[in-house]
Design an enzyme around this catalytic site. Structure first.
Site, PDB file in Angstrom:
ATOM      1  N   HIS A  62     -24.549 -49.693  -4.224  1.00 41.19           N
ATOM      2  CA  HIS A  62     -23.935 -50.689  -5.433  1.00 41.19           C
ATOM      3  C   HIS A  62     -22.463 -50.697  -5.557  1.00 41.19           C
ATOM      4  O   HIS A  62     -22.188 -49.656  -6.117  1.00 41.19           O
ATOM      5  CB  HIS A  62     -24.758 -50.919  -6.255  1.00 41.19           C
ATOM      6  N   ASP A  84     -28.489 -56.431  -9.652  1.00 42.59           N
ATOM      7  CA  ASP A  84     -27.838 -55.884 -10.762  1.00 42.59           C
ATOM      8  C   ASP A  84     -27.320 -57.120 -11.609  1.00 42.59           C
ATOM      9  O   ASP A  84     -26.561 -56.881 -12.504  1.00 42.59           O
ATOM     10  CB  ASP A  84     -26.444 -54.918 -10.636  1.00 42.59           C
ATOM     11  N   HIS A 102     -20.497 -60.321 -10.789  1.00 41.10           N
ATOM     12  CA  HIS A 102     -21.628 -60.035 -11.722  1.00 41.10           C
ATOM     13  C   HIS A 102     -21.026 -59.445 -12.908  1.00 41.10           C
ATOM     14  O   HIS A 102     -21.780 -58.955 -13.798  1.00 41.10           O
ATOM     15  CB  HIS A 102     -23.121 -59.758 -11.439  1.00 41.10           C
TER      16      HIS A 102
HETATM   17 ZN   LIG Z   1     -23.332 -54.025 -10.441  1.00 42.09          ZN
END
Ligand SMILES: [Zn+2]
Length: 1018
Positions: free
Chosen positions: A273, A385, A585
Site C-alpha cells: 500500500h 484504506d 484518501h
Molecule cells: Zn492509505
C-alpha cells in the site's frame, strides 16, 4: 495508514504466559515431552529461533562509501553520477530533512568467500532519531535495482567487484497517534541538520541451509504459538524440542510435511500500500513507488510463483514518465502473469467527498490506463484504506464493468464491527456487488503463521464460503513483501494446523470465490466508516477548492461541447488527472502534512484557472462580439434568478444547459425583498433577528407556519472543544458535543442591500482569536436564505458548527450523496445510529415531515449532524497533527437555509443546491434579444444532467444523467446537439444499446437512482 517499520521480531508468546517450553504443551502430552528432555527442557524455543535467525548471515567484509548530498528537488541518476563525492564512513551523519544523499558503494568480495552467497547489508539510519525514517533506491549499472528500507536491508551480490549507488531520501516522519503537535514539514525543508546516522554497510555470507532451517523453525514455532492447546500444538513443540537437542533438520521437515486438513483456502497476494501522499509529498511518492516496484520485480525473478497486486494507475504513470526501465519490467511481468494491476480508480480516492462525476472519472481514467497500457480490464474496486463507501458506489462499479469490491477499513469501526467478510453489497439503485473484507483485517500482512491461522479462524462467513484473500507486504509508505514472507507462504501451503495457502492473483480469487460462495448475506446502503469523522471537515480550503475545481471542469466541458469545434481534449485529460490525484484518501480528507496542502491548494487553484480559462474562451465564442448581456446556465433545469451584471442586479431567465440573451431591465412579476430594522422579507419568507444577530423567527408566508423551533435561535454558531484521543486530523470523538460556547458577540450589523431584488445584512463577529463576517442574503422570489461567510480562523482544537433548530419532526433525515441521496436516523436508538453522530453529505441535507421540510444547503462543506429537530453543519476544525497549523487562516464558504412546503423533491431542493454551487454566469456578447439555446432539455424534473463532454475516443458527445428522486420515470430528452445516432453506454463510454433518436429527441425510462450515459454520434 500506520507506519509499521520494525526490525524482524522474534514472536513473543501471548497465551498462555510462557515460563518455559513446557507450559505450551497440553497436559495429556506433557509426560511424554518431559520424558527424555534432559537439559533441553531449559531451552527457550524463542531464543533458539533468535539464534537460528542470527546464524543465517556470517563473516564481515567492509564496503567503501562516498557521498554526494542534494538539497531541494531530487536529481536524475545521470546528474548524480557526474557529481563530486566526498569520503563517508559508517557512523557519519547524513541527510538534512527532505534532502537526498547519493552514496557510491564500492568493494570486493573476499576471495575466500568464493562459491558462497554474498549479500550487502545496510542500515542507513532506519532506527535513527525518533520520528525519522529514511529509504533508498539502489542503482546498478545506471538502472534502478532494488529498494533499501528497514524491511529490505540486504542486496544480493552476484559479482566479485562491487560498484553501485544508493539514492537515499531523508524523510522526517510525523508521529502518527496522539494529540501531540506535529512538526511543520514546510519549515523542516529549510532545516540544515543531518538527521540520520549511517550504521551499517558491509558484505556478509548468507548461508542457504541455515536460512532454510531458521525459516522452517520460525513457521513451526509461530504456528504452535497460534494454535489452541491440543494434539497438533503439542506435536509441533515436541518436534521443535527434538530439533533443539539434535540440530537435525529432518525433525523440522517431518513436522512441516503434515498436510493441512482445513477446507479453507487463503489466496495470498503480495501487496504494498503506497499512500500517494500522506506524511510525505507527492514528489516523494514517485520515488517510493520506484523503490517498491524495483523490489517487487527483483523478487519475481527470484520466486517464479510470487504474485504482486498493485493499484493506482497514477503511480504507474509516474514510472512510465520517470523510470522507463521499471515500467518496462512491469509490462513484462504483467504479461507473464506475476504482476497484477488491480483497482479500477486512478488513485485510491476518498469516496465520501468527490462528486459523482469525479468518481466516474476515477474509474474512467484508471480503467482505461490499465486497458491501454496492459490490456487488462480490472474487475475489482480495490480500496483497502478508504474512510467510508457511499451507497452509490455499487452502481459505479457495475457501470464501469466491475464485479467486485475490496476493503478492510471497516474492521477499524469504533462501535460496530462488520458482521461479514464476504457478502453482497447493494446500493441505492439496487445494484449488488460481491464484496470481500480480507479477514486478517489488514492490508499490510506479515505472513506470520499466527496471522494466517487467525485469518481463517476469524472469517465470519465459513458456512457460505471457504475462501478468503490475504494481502501481505509492508505498506502505507510502501516497501512490499520481503523474501521471508514468500518463504513462509511456501511452508504454509498445506500445513496441518493452518488453512491452505496459495500464492495467487486477486482476480482469480474473486472469480472463484464468487462462483463458490452460496447464500451470501446482502448489506443494503452505505458502508459508513465509524471512525475518522473529522475528515469531512479538516483542511477546508482544499475541500472548497476541490468542489470548485469539480464544477469548473463540468462547466468547461459543457461550453466546449457547445462551441462544436476545437474541443481541448488534452487539456481536460491532464487537468482532470490533476484533480483526481488530489482526491487521494489522505489528501482530500485532510489527513496529510502541511507540505501536501501547499501542493494541493496550488494544484487545485491551477485546475480552476485552466478550466475557467476554457469556459471564458468558449462563452465568448458562443456569445460573440457586442454589448448585450448573455446568461449561461450549466444546470439542467430552467432558472429565474437575481444576478449581478456590471454592478447592477438583474432578474434573469436562463434555459437549462444553455444560454440566452437577457434584458437589462427586470421583469415586473416578482414580489420585492426588503430590510427594515431587524426584519428581512420577501413574498415568501419573513426573517427576524435579535441583538446578537441570531435568528428568532423565520415565518413562511406561503405555508403560514414558523420554521424555527419555538424559543430557539437559528443560525447559532457553536464553538466546540475538539480533542480527539487519537488521529487528530481524522477523528471527531463523540464527546466533543459536551463542551462548547455559543458565539454571541456581535461587533456590528449593517444593511448592505435593501431590495427590491436583493436584501443583504452584514454581521461581524469576533471570538477567541478569530473574526467572522457573514452576509445574510435573501433574493426576491427566493426561499433560499444564504449566509455568505468569511472567517479569519485562528483557533486550535476547536470545531465550529452552525445550528438551525427547526419545527419539523421526523425520525429520518435525507442527505445528498453522489448520484442520489440516503436517509439516516435523527435519533440514537441503536449502536449503529449512535455511531453516525457526524455524517457526510454533499450539497444538501433535508429534514421533512408530511407537508413541510427544511433543507440546509452548502457550497463546499461535507459534515452534518441532524439530531432530533436540530440541523447542524460542520464549518471548520483546527487539528495540530499531522499538520500543526491545519486550517488556520482565511476561509470562505456559503451555506443556506431553504424552508419549503411539501417534499424536498417537489420543492426543488436538489435544484436549489445545484444553483448555490453553480452560479449563473453573465457575459457581454452579440446575441440579439430573444436568442436562446439549450444543449439538452429533459422534461422530467427528477432527471439531472451531470455531465456533457466529448467522448474519449471520437467526436461524439457524452451526456450523463441520472434519476435523482429515487423513483421510476419516463423522460424525453431534447437536444440541439448533432445526433444522427445515439447509444446507451457504460461509464467507460463503451456502447451497449442503440437508442432511437429523431429530430434530436430521445425517450428514456429510468429506474430509481439510475445513471444513464448517452452517446450522441454527430
Ligand atoms: Zn492509505
Amino acid at each position: 495508514m500506520f507506519l509499521r517499520y520494525a526490525p524482524l521480531m522474534v514472536p513473543q508468546p501471548t497465551t498462555p504466559t510462557r515460563t518455559g517450553a513446557l507450559t505450551r504443551v497440553s497436559p495429556d502430552r506433557q509426560a511424554n515431552v518431559l520424558e527424555g528432555m534432559g537439559t533441553v527442557a531449559e531451552t527457550d524455543l524463542g531464543s533458539k529461533l533468535g539464534t537460528l535467525l542470527t546464524a543465517v548471515e556470517r563473516e564481515h567484509a567492509p564496503l567503501e562509501l562516498t557521498a554526494h548530498s542534494v538539497r531541494g528537488e531530487p536529481v536524475t541518476f545521470a546528474e548524480a553520477a557526474r557529481a563530486d563525492y566526498r569520503p563517508f564512513r559508517v557512523g557519519d551523519r547524513w541527510g538534512p530533512p527532505w534532502s537526498t544523499t547519493w552514496f557510491h558503494v564500492r568493494g570486493r568480495v573476499p576471495a575466500e568467500w568464493a562459491g558462497q552467497m554474498a549479500v550487502a547489508v545496510f542500515d542507513i539510519g532506519f532506527q535513527g532519531n525518533t520520528g525519522f525514517t529514511c529509504e533508498a533506491l539502489a542503482w546498478r549499472d545506471g538502472k534502478p535495482w532494488r529498494g533499501v528500507d528497514p524491511n529490505h536491508r540486504c542486496l544480493p551480490i552476484s559479482s566479485t567487484e562491487i560498484d553501485f549507488y544508493l539514492e537515499a531520501s531523508a524523510i522526517p516522519t510525523a508521529v502518527v497517534a496522539g494529540p501531540a503537535e506535529a512538526p511543520s514539514m514546510i519549515a523542516l525543508r529549510e532545516s540544515g541538520d543531518p538527521a540520520f546516522v549511517f550504521r551499517q554497510a558491509e558484505l556478509r555470507i548468507q548461508d542457504p541451509s541455515a536460512r532454510k532451517v531458521a525459516l522452517d523453525f520460525k513457521v513451526l514455532y509461530e504456528l504452535a504459538m497460534a494454535l489452541p492447546v491440543g494434539e497438533r500444538r503439542a506435536e509441533i513443540f515436541e518436534a521443535l524440542e527434538r530439533f533443539a537437542r539434535s540440530e537435525d533438520a529432518v525433525e523440522l521437515e517431518r513436522a512441516l510435511s503434515r498436510q493441512s486438513r482445513s477446507t479453507h483456502l487463503i489466496t495470498a497476494v503480495g501487496h504494498a500500500h503506497i499512500d500517494t501522499a500522506w506524511l510525505w509529498p507527492l514528489r516523494e511518492t514517485r520515488r517510493k513507488s520506484a523503490r517498491t516496484f524495483s523490489t517487487a520485480l527483483a523478487l519475481m525473478d527470484e520466486y517464479p510463483d510470487y504474485r504482486f497486486a498493485c493499484s493506482q494507475p497514477a503511480q504507474y504513470a509516474w514510472m512510465k514518465e520517470s523510470y522507463p526501465g521499471i515500467y518496462e519490467g512491469i509490462k513484462q511481468k504483467v504479461t507473464g502473469g506475476q504482476w497484477e494491476p488491480v483497482g479500477s480508480m486512478w488513485v485510491e480516492a476518498d469516496c465520501n467527498l468527490p462528486s459523482g462525476e469525479a468518481l466516474v472519472r476515477q474509474f474512467l481514467y484508471g480503467k482505461r490506463f490499465f486497458m491501454q497500457e496492459f490490456g487488462v480490464d480490472t474487475r475489482e474496486l480495490w480500496l483497502p484504506d478508504v474512510f467510508g463507501y457511499p451507497a452509490s458506489l455499487p452502481q459505479l462499479i457495475a457501470e464501469s464493468g466491475g464485479e467486485y469490491f475490496l476493503t478492510q477499513k471497516l474492521s477499524w469501526n469504533d462501535t460496530n464491527k462488520p458482521a461479514h467478510h464476504t457478502f453482497m453489497w447493494e446500493g441505492i439503485d439496487g445494484t449488488a456487488i460481491f464484496t470481500h473484507f480480507p479477514p486478517a483485517d489488514t492490508y499490510n500482512g506479515d505472513f506470520t503463521a499466527g496471522q494466517i491461522v487467525h485469518s481463517a479462524a476469524d472469517f465470519k462467513d465459513q458456512d457460505r464460503s471457504s475462501r478468503s484473500l490475504y494481502l501481505y507486504g509492508w505498506g502505507d509508505g510502501g516497501g512490499g513483501p520481503e523474501p521471508d514472507m514468500i518463504e513462509s507462504a511456501h511452508r504454509l501451503r498445506s500445513l496441518d494446523g493452518a488453512p491452505q495457502v496459495e500464492l495467487g492473483r486477486a482476480a482469480d480469487f474473486f472469480a472463484r470465490a464468487k462462483q463458490q460462495a452460496h447464500n451470501l448475506t446482502t448489506w443494503v446502503g452505505e458502508l459508513y466508516f465509524e471512525l475518522h469523522r473529522g475528515t469531512y471537515t479538516s483542511q477546508a480550503r482544499t475541500k472548497r477548492l476541490n468542489r470548485r475545481a469539480e464544477q469548473a471542469l463540468r462547466e468547461a466541458e459543457i461550453w466546449s461541447v457547445a462551441v462544436g469545434t476545437g474541443y481541448p481534449a488534452d487539456v481536460f485529460d491532464s487537468t482532470w488527472k490533476r484533480l483526481l490525484i488530489n482526491q487521494f484518501h489522505d489528501i482530500l480528507p485532510g489527513s496529510s502534512i502541511d507540505w501536501v496542502y501547499e501542493d494541493a491548494e496550488g494544484e487545485l487553484e491551477a485546475v480552476i484557472e485552466v478550466a475557467g480559462g476554457v469556459t471564458t474562451a468558449a462563452q465568448s465564442r458562443l456569445a460573440g462580439d457586442g454589448d448585450n448581456l448573455t446568461v449561461f446556465n450549466v444546470n439542467s433545469h430552467a432558472r429565474r434568478e437575481v444576478v449581478e451584471a456590471d454592478g447592477r442586479l438583474v432578474l434573469v431567465d436562463a434555459p437549462p444547459c444553455g444560454w440566452a440573451s437577457i434584458a437589462e431591465s427586470t421583469p415586473a412579476q416578482v414580489q420585492p425583498v426588503s430590510v427594515s430594522g431587524r426584519v428581512m422579507e420577501n413574498g415568501l419568507l419573513r426573517i427576524t433577528w435579535d441583538d446578537a444577530g441570531l435568528l428568532g423567527s423565520i415565518w413562511d408566508k406561503q405555508a403560514e407556519r414558523e420554521v424555527l423551533t419555538a424559543g430557539a435561535l437559528g443560525n447559532a454558531l457553536l464553538l466546540h472543544d475538539d480533542n480527539p484521543k487519537n488521529w487528530d486530523a481524522w477523528d471527531v470523538d463523540a464527546d466533543y458535543r459536551d463542551n462548547f460556547v455559543r458565539v454571541t458577540d456581535l461587533r456590528s450589523a449593517s444593511v448592505e442591500v435593501d431590495g427590491p431584488l436583493r436584501a443583504a445584512v452584514r454581521f461581524t463577529r469576533e471570538f477567541g482569536s478569530s473574526r467572522l463576517e457573514q452576509r445574510m442574503v435573501l433574493d426576491a422570489g427566493s426561499r433560499v436564505l444564504r449566509f455568505e461567510t468569511e472567517v479569519d480562523w485562528q483557533e486550535e482544537h476547536k470545531f465550529l458548527k452552525v445550528a438551525f433548530p427547526v419545527a419539523v419532526r421526523s425520525a429520518r433525515a435525507t442527505y445528498e450523496i453522489q448520484f442520489g441521496h440516503v436517509e439516516r436516523s435523527t435519533h440514537a436508538n441503536t449502536s449503529w445510529d449512535q455511531a453516525r453522530f457526524e455524517v457526510c453529505a454533499h450539497r444538501w441535507a433535508d429534514l421533512g415531515e408530511p407537508g413541510y421540510g427544511v433543507a440546509l444547503l452548502n457550497d463546499c462543506k461535507y459534515g452534518y449532524d441532524i439530531l432530533g429537530s436540530v440541523m447542524r453543519l460542520s464549518l471548520l476544525r483546527a487539528p495540530t497533527h499531522p499538520d500543526p497549523a491545519a486550517d488556520r487562516g482565511k476561509h470562505r464558504f456559503t451555506y443556506a437555509l431553504m424552508p419549503h412546503p411539501g417534499d424536498f423533491r417537489d420543492a426543488g431542493v436538489i435544484a436549489a443546491a445545484e444553483d448555490l454551487n453553480n452560479p449563473l454566469r453573465v457575459v457581454r456578447g452579440g446575441l440579439s434579444m430573444g436568442v436562446r439555446r439549450s444543449l439538452v432539455e429533459v422534461d422530467a424534473p427528477q432527471v439531472v444532467v451531470e455531465a456533457i463532454k466529448q467522448a474519449e475516443d471520437s467526436d461524439a458527445v457524452i451526456i450523463r444523467l441520472y434519476e435523482a428522486w429515487g423513483g421510476r420515470c419516463r423522460a424525453r430528452v431534447n437536444t440541439s446537439l448533432p445526433a444522427s445516432r445515439a447509444f446507451l453506454c457504460d461509464l467507460l463510454e463503451r456502447d451497449r444499446d442503440e437508442l432511437a433518436v429523431r429530430d434530436g429527441q430521445l425517450d428514456l425510462e429510468l429506474e430509481p437512482f439510475k445513471i444513464l450515459t448517452l452517446k450522441l454520434v454527430p
